[in-house]
Scaffold this motif. Sequence first.
Motif, PDB file in Angstrom:
ATOM      1  N   ARG A 199       0.850  -1.261   0.061  1.00 54.32           N
ATOM      2  CA  ARG A 199      -0.175   0.013   0.001  1.00 54.32           C
ATOM      3  C   ARG A 199       0.926   1.445  -0.021  1.00 54.32           C
ATOM      4  O   ARG A 199       0.362   2.332  -0.366  1.00 54.32           O
ATOM      5  CB  ARG A 199      -1.171   0.151   1.266  1.00 54.32           C
ATOM      6  N   LEU A 200       2.081   1.275   0.354  1.00 57.12           N
ATOM      7  CA  LEU A 200       2.791   2.497   0.324  1.00 57.12           C
ATOM      8  C   LEU A 200       3.751   2.365  -0.829  1.00 57.12           C
ATOM      9  O   LEU A 200       4.316   3.568  -1.042  1.00 57.12           O
ATOM     10  CB  LEU A 200       3.796   2.183   1.524  1.00 57.12           C
ATOM     11  N   GLN A 201       3.696   1.478  -1.767  1.00 55.97           N
ATOM     12  CA  GLN A 201       4.523   1.642  -3.023  1.00 55.97           C
ATOM     13  C   GLN A 201       4.397   2.703  -3.900  1.00 55.97           C
ATOM     14  O   GLN A 201       5.185   3.345  -4.501  1.00 55.97           O
ATOM     15  CB  GLN A 201       4.241   0.331  -3.784  1.00 55.97           C
ATOM     16  N   ASP A 202       3.025   3.369  -3.863  1.00 52.99           N
ATOM     17  CA  ASP A 202       2.648   4.196  -4.905  1.00 52.99           C
ATOM     18  C   ASP A 202       2.755   5.836  -4.141  1.00 52.99           C
ATOM     19  O   ASP A 202       2.023   6.823  -4.673  1.00 52.99           O
ATOM     20  CB  ASP A 202       1.163   3.985  -5.386  1.00 52.99           C
ATOM     21  N   SER A 203       3.324   5.828  -3.048  1.00 47.11           N
ATOM     22  CA  SER A 203       3.396   7.068  -2.200  1.00 47.11           C
ATOM     23  C   SER A 203       4.380   8.008  -3.203  1.00 47.11           C
ATOM     24  O   SER A 203       5.046   7.786  -3.815  1.00 47.11           O
ATOM     25  CB  SER A 203       4.178   6.815  -0.875  1.00 47.11           C
ATOM     26  N   ALA A 204       3.583   9.468  -3.158  1.00 44.09           N
ATOM     27  CA  ALA A 204       4.230  10.541  -3.718  1.00 44.09           C
ATOM     28  C   ALA A 204       5.448  10.964  -2.960  1.00 44.09           C
ATOM     29  O   ALA A 204       6.548  11.762  -3.658  1.00 44.09           O
ATOM     30  CB  ALA A 204       3.372  11.725  -3.887  1.00 44.09           C
ATOM     31  N   ASP A 205       5.949  10.622  -1.754  1.00 39.66           N
ATOM     32  CA  ASP A 205       7.061  10.836  -0.886  1.00 39.66           C
ATOM     33  C   ASP A 205       8.208   9.867  -1.375  1.00 39.66           C
ATOM     34  O   ASP A 205       8.288   8.680  -1.161  1.00 39.66           O
ATOM     35  CB  ASP A 205       6.647  10.549   0.632  1.00 39.66           C
ATOM     36  N   PRO A 206       9.365  10.589  -1.895  1.00 44.24           N
ATOM     37  CA  PRO A 206      10.426   9.774  -2.201  1.00 44.24           C
ATOM     38  C   PRO A 206      11.172   9.004  -1.014  1.00 44.24           C
ATOM     39  O   PRO A 206      11.564   7.662  -1.256  1.00 44.24           O
ATOM     40  CB  PRO A 206      11.554  10.612  -2.703  1.00 44.24           C
ATOM     41  N   LEU A 229      12.918   5.435  -9.949  1.00 48.49           N
ATOM     42  CA  LEU A 229      11.909   6.684  -9.928  1.00 48.49           C
ATOM     43  C   LEU A 229      12.752   7.992  -9.147  1.00 48.49           C
ATOM     44  O   LEU A 229      12.550   9.146  -9.596  1.00 48.49           O
ATOM     45  CB  LEU A 229      10.826   6.350  -9.581  1.00 48.49           C
ATOM     46  N   VAL A 230      13.206   7.443  -7.866  1.00 48.81           N
ATOM     47  CA  VAL A 230      13.708   8.349  -6.863  1.00 48.81           C
ATOM     48  C   VAL A 230      14.827   8.959  -7.819  1.00 48.81           C
ATOM     49  O   VAL A 230      15.229  10.281  -7.530  1.00 48.81           O
ATOM     50  CB  VAL A 230      13.996   7.763  -5.415  1.00 48.81           C
ATOM     51  N   GLU A 231      15.788   8.276  -8.288  1.00 49.49           N
ATOM     52  CA  GLU A 231      17.078   8.538  -8.886  1.00 49.49           C
ATOM     53  C   GLU A 231      16.939   9.646 -10.042  1.00 49.49           C
ATOM     54  O   GLU A 231      17.350  10.603 -10.220  1.00 49.49           O
ATOM     55  CB  GLU A 231      17.891   7.373  -9.488  1.00 49.49           C
ATOM     56  N   ALA A 232      15.807   9.371 -10.859  1.00 46.79           N
ATOM     57  CA  ALA A 232      15.340  10.148 -11.954  1.00 46.79           C
ATOM     58  C   ALA A 232      15.066  11.614 -11.518  1.00 46.79           C
ATOM     59  O   ALA A 232      15.330  12.595 -11.880  1.00 46.79           O
ATOM     60  CB  ALA A 232      14.316   9.730 -12.622  1.00 46.79           C
ATOM     61  N   GLU A 233      14.097  11.686 -10.086  1.00 48.95           N
ATOM     62  CA  GLU A 233      13.702  12.689  -9.426  1.00 48.95           C
ATOM     63  C   GLU A 233      14.927  13.617  -9.015  1.00 48.95           C
ATOM     64  O   GLU A 233      15.170  14.899  -8.954  1.00 48.95           O
ATOM     65  CB  GLU A 233      12.664  12.525  -8.288  1.00 48.95           C
ATOM     66  N   ASP A 234      15.800  12.596  -8.635  1.00 45.10           N
ATOM     67  CA  ASP A 234      17.134  13.603  -7.905  1.00 45.10           C
ATOM     68  C   ASP A 234      17.861  14.111  -8.977  1.00 45.10           C
ATOM     69  O   ASP A 234      18.366  15.261  -9.085  1.00 45.10           O
ATOM     70  CB  ASP A 234      17.844  12.558  -7.169  1.00 45.10           C
ATOM     71  N   ALA A 235      17.941  13.223 -10.242  1.00 48.40           N
ATOM     72  CA  ALA A 235      18.609  13.762 -11.398  1.00 48.40           C
ATOM     73  C   ALA A 235      18.068  15.100 -11.884  1.00 48.40           C
ATOM     74  O   ALA A 235      18.643  15.935 -12.271  1.00 48.40           O
ATOM     75  CB  ALA A 235      18.778  12.841 -12.527  1.00 48.40           C
ATOM     76  N   GLY A 237      16.953  17.303 -10.129  1.00 45.99           N
ATOM     77  CA  GLY A 237      16.858  18.483  -9.286  1.00 45.99           C
ATOM     78  C   GLY A 237      15.865  18.410  -7.765  1.00 45.99           C
ATOM     79  O   GLY A 237      16.111  19.311  -7.303  1.00 45.99           O
ATOM     80  N   SER A 238      15.351  17.324  -7.559  1.00 37.85           N
ATOM     81  CA  SER A 238      14.278  17.304  -6.302  1.00 37.85           C
ATOM     82  C   SER A 238      15.330  17.155  -5.238  1.00 37.85           C
ATOM     83  O   SER A 238      16.083  16.217  -5.065  1.00 37.85           O
ATOM     84  CB  SER A 238      13.451  16.228  -6.359  1.00 37.85           C
ATOM     85  N   ASP A 239      15.499  18.153  -4.198  1.00 35.26           N
ATOM     86  CA  ASP A 239      15.782  18.096  -3.018  1.00 35.26           C
ATOM     87  C   ASP A 239      15.312  16.985  -2.123  1.00 35.26           C
ATOM     88  O   ASP A 239      16.016  16.247  -1.362  1.00 35.26           O
ATOM     89  CB  ASP A 239      15.539  19.340  -2.128  1.00 35.26           C
ATOM     90  N   ALA A 242      17.117  13.744  -3.450  1.00 38.49           N
ATOM     91  CA  ALA A 242      18.503  13.807  -2.977  1.00 38.49           C
ATOM     92  C   ALA A 242      18.594  13.161  -1.560  1.00 38.49           C
ATOM     93  O   ALA A 242      19.223  12.375  -1.197  1.00 38.49           O
ATOM     94  CB  ALA A 242      19.025  14.956  -3.191  1.00 38.49           C
ATOM     95  N   LEU A 243      17.659  13.873  -0.698  1.00 35.66           N
ATOM     96  CA  LEU A 243      17.857  13.477   0.590  1.00 35.66           C
ATOM     97  C   LEU A 243      17.321  11.992   0.942  1.00 35.66           C
ATOM     98  O   LEU A 243      18.013  11.412   1.807  1.00 35.66           O
ATOM     99  CB  LEU A 243      16.702  14.481   1.348  1.00 35.66           C
ATOM    100  N   ALA A 244      16.315  11.717   0.110  1.00 30.99           N
ATOM    101  CA  ALA A 244      15.853  10.219   0.547  1.00 30.99           C
ATOM    102  C   ALA A 244      17.014   9.167  -0.187  1.00 30.99           C
ATOM    103  O   ALA A 244      17.004   8.098   0.793  1.00 30.99           O
ATOM    104  CB  ALA A 244      14.745  10.059  -0.409  1.00 30.99           C
ATOM    105  N   LEU A 245      17.611   9.563  -1.019  1.00 37.14           N
ATOM    106  CA  LEU A 245      18.841   8.638  -1.888  1.00 37.14           C
ATOM    107  C   LEU A 245      20.040   8.584  -0.873  1.00 37.14           C
ATOM    108  O   LEU A 245      20.514   7.596  -0.605  1.00 37.14           O
ATOM    109  CB  LEU A 245      19.094   8.965  -2.953  1.00 37.14           C
TER     110      LEU A 245
END
Length: 430
Positions: A199-206, A229-235, A237-239, A242-245
């Motif tokens: 149920r958490l897989q589709d969360s918008a939160d990285p 997906l998170v790596e793409a968001e990091d690339a 420019g998503s802060d 980046a924090l999540a990764l």
Amino acid sequence: MRLATHEAGRHGLTLRRGQVPDAVVEALLTHGGRDSAVLLHGHRISTAMRRRIAEHPDPAIRDAHADFVRTMVERGVPMGIEDLIDAYGRPPAELAAASDPKLRAMVAETWRDRPIAVQLRLLTDPDPGVRAAATKAEHPGVPPEYYEHCLADPAVRANAACRVPLTPDQFDRLLATGDETVLHAVAGNPHLTADMVARLQDSADPSVRVAVAYSRHVTPETRNRLLALVEAEDAAGSDEAALALHWTPYQPSWLRDAPLAERLTYLDCPHTVFRQILATGRDLPEEAWQRLDNDPDVSVRRAAAHRPDTPPQFLLRLIRAHGEAAHTRPLLVDHPNFPRQALRDFVDEPNPRLRLLALKDPELPVAELRRLAASQESYLRGGAARHPNVTTDLLERLLVDPEPTVAENAAANPALSRAGMDRILAEAGL
């Protein structure tokens, strides 16, 4: 006694390990007053000196340590339970029931081996800050009969949500709060079921997606997709990404306790953190160690190198290629299998951080010490100043080094003669 008359000397004396002699305590109190008295307490001084300070005619000296501790409690600065007992003159159980909620919260945060009866009182304390402090650490924890109570309490909800087993209803209610802190706590809960993780897989939160990707309940395909997906968001420019990764508190810690056959399936995992944790095991077959020793990521190779039977040449090769990870203890150069005879060879390394390791050799020849003491890097000169094999003339040179830390290291070297100490004090007019 002469040092006690100088501010820097008093500072150094109060930082010494072990008990301070009574005569020196008296000198510190005479010349340093309240500033010195703050640090003179507990086992650092004799019973006679504790009594002397407690009965001192000057209230600034008499109450120096207690006033300091109370100020720290008021500001929420963590203080050890022994300091609290000493400053307030009461046993910890009484401090846990004190009228001041800030003191109760400090006790809850620092008295980790408190009895369960005290913990239960703190969990139901009228002050939310006290309840939060009581659940901040994993131990002593929350007993099962208090799970529901704590999950319903906004002050401690997140602290409980990251640790206690959740029922489906509790899981639903926590997600319904809409609180980001609570959501992150739930995502890292090691007791989540496969359905909850799904149920958490589709969360918008990285951060949540990273936590889910590290769960044992997801397939490799899902893990790869979520992290991509998170790596793409990091690339992009998503802060938050980046924090999540790169600063995530989550780890696949469950892998440490998995059966060996399951752990070995992660030898080829494309995500470094899984191989890092695999490398912390101690029961892997030789073929697995060979793979980890040649892992493309140096952090995995470092983790593998900490096993008890690491080959000496692998340790030497790893340090020569990548140096030490200064933030990780024990150092690889301190590994029992590290070839100690190779230490002095580091003097010739072009990398100054590697040359520093030569100083780990307690019998480093004086000629090599002189080379390091003439280095441009002050940390190499400081290391030479601390070395037990330093000569008198070299120590004299380092005592007047333009970098204060180097001179301080030289002055603290046990090789400094009594005559040298007397001269330093005389030159300072002490």
